[in-house]
Design an enzyme around this catalytic site. Structure first.
Site, short mmCIF file in Angstrom:
data_model
loop_
_atom_site.label_atom_id
_atom_site.label_comp_id
_atom_site.label_asym_id
_atom_site.label_seq_id
_atom_site.Cartn_x
_atom_site.Cartn_y
_atom_site.Cartn_z
N LYS A 139 39.58 17.06 106.92
CA LYS A 139 38.22 16.79 107.47
C LYS A 139 38.18 15.41 107.12
O LYS A 139 37.34 14.60 107.68
CB LYS A 139 37.03 17.63 106.29
CG LYS A 139 37.14 18.92 106.72
CD LYS A 139 35.92 19.61 105.79
CE LYS A 139 36.13 21.09 105.80
NZ LYS A 139 35.01 21.74 104.79
N ASP B 195 49.03 9.95 100.34
CA ASP B 195 49.18 10.10 98.94
C ASP B 195 50.70 10.21 98.68
O ASP B 195 51.47 9.32 98.75
CB ASP B 195 48.35 11.08 98.36
CG ASP B 195 48.33 11.07 96.99
OD1 ASP B 195 49.06 10.52 96.16
OD2 ASP B 195 47.34 11.90 96.37
N LYS C 286 48.32 5.16 98.81
CA LYS C 286 48.81 5.00 97.27
C LYS C 286 50.28 5.15 97.33
O LYS C 286 51.08 6.12 97.31
CB LYS C 286 48.16 6.27 96.41
CG LYS C 286 46.84 6.40 96.16
CD LYS C 286 46.32 7.51 95.65
CE LYS C 286 44.93 7.29 94.91
NZ LYS C 286 44.35 8.70 94.40
N PHE D 87 40.84 9.20 91.60
CA PHE D 87 40.46 9.91 92.39
C PHE D 87 39.21 9.17 93.16
O PHE D 87 38.14 8.98 92.62
CB PHE D 87 39.80 11.38 91.59
CG PHE D 87 39.78 12.68 92.66
CD1 PHE D 87 40.59 13.57 92.70
CD2 PHE D 87 38.31 12.50 93.44
CE1 PHE D 87 40.30 14.53 93.80
CE2 PHE D 87 38.13 13.54 94.34
CZ PHE D 87 39.07 14.56 94.40
N ASP E 267 36.39 13.48 99.69
CA ASP E 267 35.37 14.44 99.03
C ASP E 267 35.66 14.86 97.72
O ASP E 267 37.06 14.73 97.15
CB ASP E 267 35.08 15.83 99.94
CG ASP E 267 36.26 16.63 99.55
OD1 ASP E 267 37.54 16.20 99.90
OD2 ASP E 267 36.24 17.67 99.11
N ARG F 75 31.53 13.17 101.09
CA ARG F 75 31.98 12.55 102.24
C ARG F 75 31.22 11.57 103.04
O ARG F 75 31.52 10.69 103.69
CB ARG F 75 32.64 13.91 103.32
CG ARG F 75 33.59 14.46 102.77
CD ARG F 75 33.90 15.53 103.63
NE ARG F 75 34.61 16.75 103.24
CZ ARG F 75 36.13 16.98 103.11
NH1 ARG F 75 36.63 15.75 103.25
NH2 ARG F 75 36.48 17.90 102.73
C1 PRP Z 1 43.99 14.99 101.71
C2 PRP Z 1 44.06 13.94 102.73
C3 PRP Z 1 45.36 14.16 103.41
C4 PRP Z 1 46.19 14.73 102.36
C5 PRP Z 1 47.14 13.62 101.73
O1 PRP Z 1 43.69 16.02 102.27
O2 PRP Z 1 43.20 13.99 103.96
O3 PRP Z 1 45.43 15.14 104.40
O4 PRP Z 1 45.35 15.14 101.15
O5 PRP Z 1 47.90 13.95 100.59
P1 PRP Z 1 49.47 13.87 100.59
O6 PRP Z 1 50.17 12.48 101.18
O7 PRP Z 1 49.83 14.20 99.03
O8 PRP Z 1 50.05 14.83 101.47
P2 PRP Z 1 42.77 17.18 101.49
O9 PRP Z 1 43.70 18.31 101.21
O10 PRP Z 1 42.00 16.71 100.40
O11 PRP Z 1 41.68 17.65 102.93
P3 PRP Z 1 40.27 17.03 103.38
O12 PRP Z 1 40.85 16.00 103.94
O13 PRP Z 1 39.74 18.18 104.16
O14 PRP Z 1 39.63 16.67 102.24
#
Ligand code: PRP
Length: 174
Positions: A40, A100, A128, A149, A156, A162
């Protein structure tokens, strides 16, 4: 609301989003761009960015999550749904709120490459790079941020935050 401290103001974010849009308008001039937004977190960035684009744009959505905890991608991904139309011969921009470990993007690149797009690039608001577990680099990056964080502007904590217009560091006490 959770205790937090502002990292990037609304003005800083909007200025940077405009710079990214300017680059996209140049790089994709005379082309149609297919933007795949990862839900999202990507929706706020997407909605601000597309309104600054002068090129023709299609938008697509998909939802993917990891089985890790809230701060760590465990590497096991679950593609919940995908409203991604046929990308064959299209110029695709994968859009995320944050890059990330890179595990999510790595998976999506491989998954979407099967559709044989003409090109595929990555655009993220936040990066990052020192957290990377796979060798993924985004062509368009808003900000490199320290290892905290963060919430706001689409991101979120426990599904809240958000809608903040700025980006903030979550207080460790939370
Ligand atoms: C977060 C972000 C990416 C992912 C990045 O999603 O939106 O999709 O983590 O992390 P990575 O590089 O370690 O794979 P999240 O799972 O928090 O979902 P959300 O966007 O619905 O909050």
């Amino acid at each position: 609301m959770f205790k937090h401290k502002i990292l990037l103001t609304e003005e800083q974010i909007q200025r940077r989003v405009l710079e990214i849009a300017d680059r996209l308008n140049l790089d994709y001039a005379d082309r149609t761009l297919d933007i795949v937004c990862v839900l999202k977190g990507g929706i706020v960035f997407l909605s601000d960015l597309i309104r600054l684009l002068h090129i023709p744009v299609r938008i697509h959505f998909l939802r993917i999550s990891s089985y890790g905890n809230e701060t760590q991608n465990a590497g096991t991904l679950n593609l919940h749904f995908s409203y991604v139309a046929d990308l064959e011969n299209r110029h695709v921009l994968l859009l995320e709120d944050i890059l990330d470990t890179g595990i999510t993007m790595d998976y999506l690149l491989k998954h979407l490459t099967e559709q044989k797009p003409a090109s595929m690039k990555i655009c993220v608001l936040l990066d990052k790079p020192y957290r990377r577990k796979v060798d993924i680099r985004a062509e368009y990056v808003g900000f490199e941020i320290p290892d905290h964080f963060v919430i706001g502007y689409g991101l979120d904590y426990q599904e809240l935050g958000r809608n903040l217009r700025y980006l903030a560091i979550l207080d460790p006490s939370e």
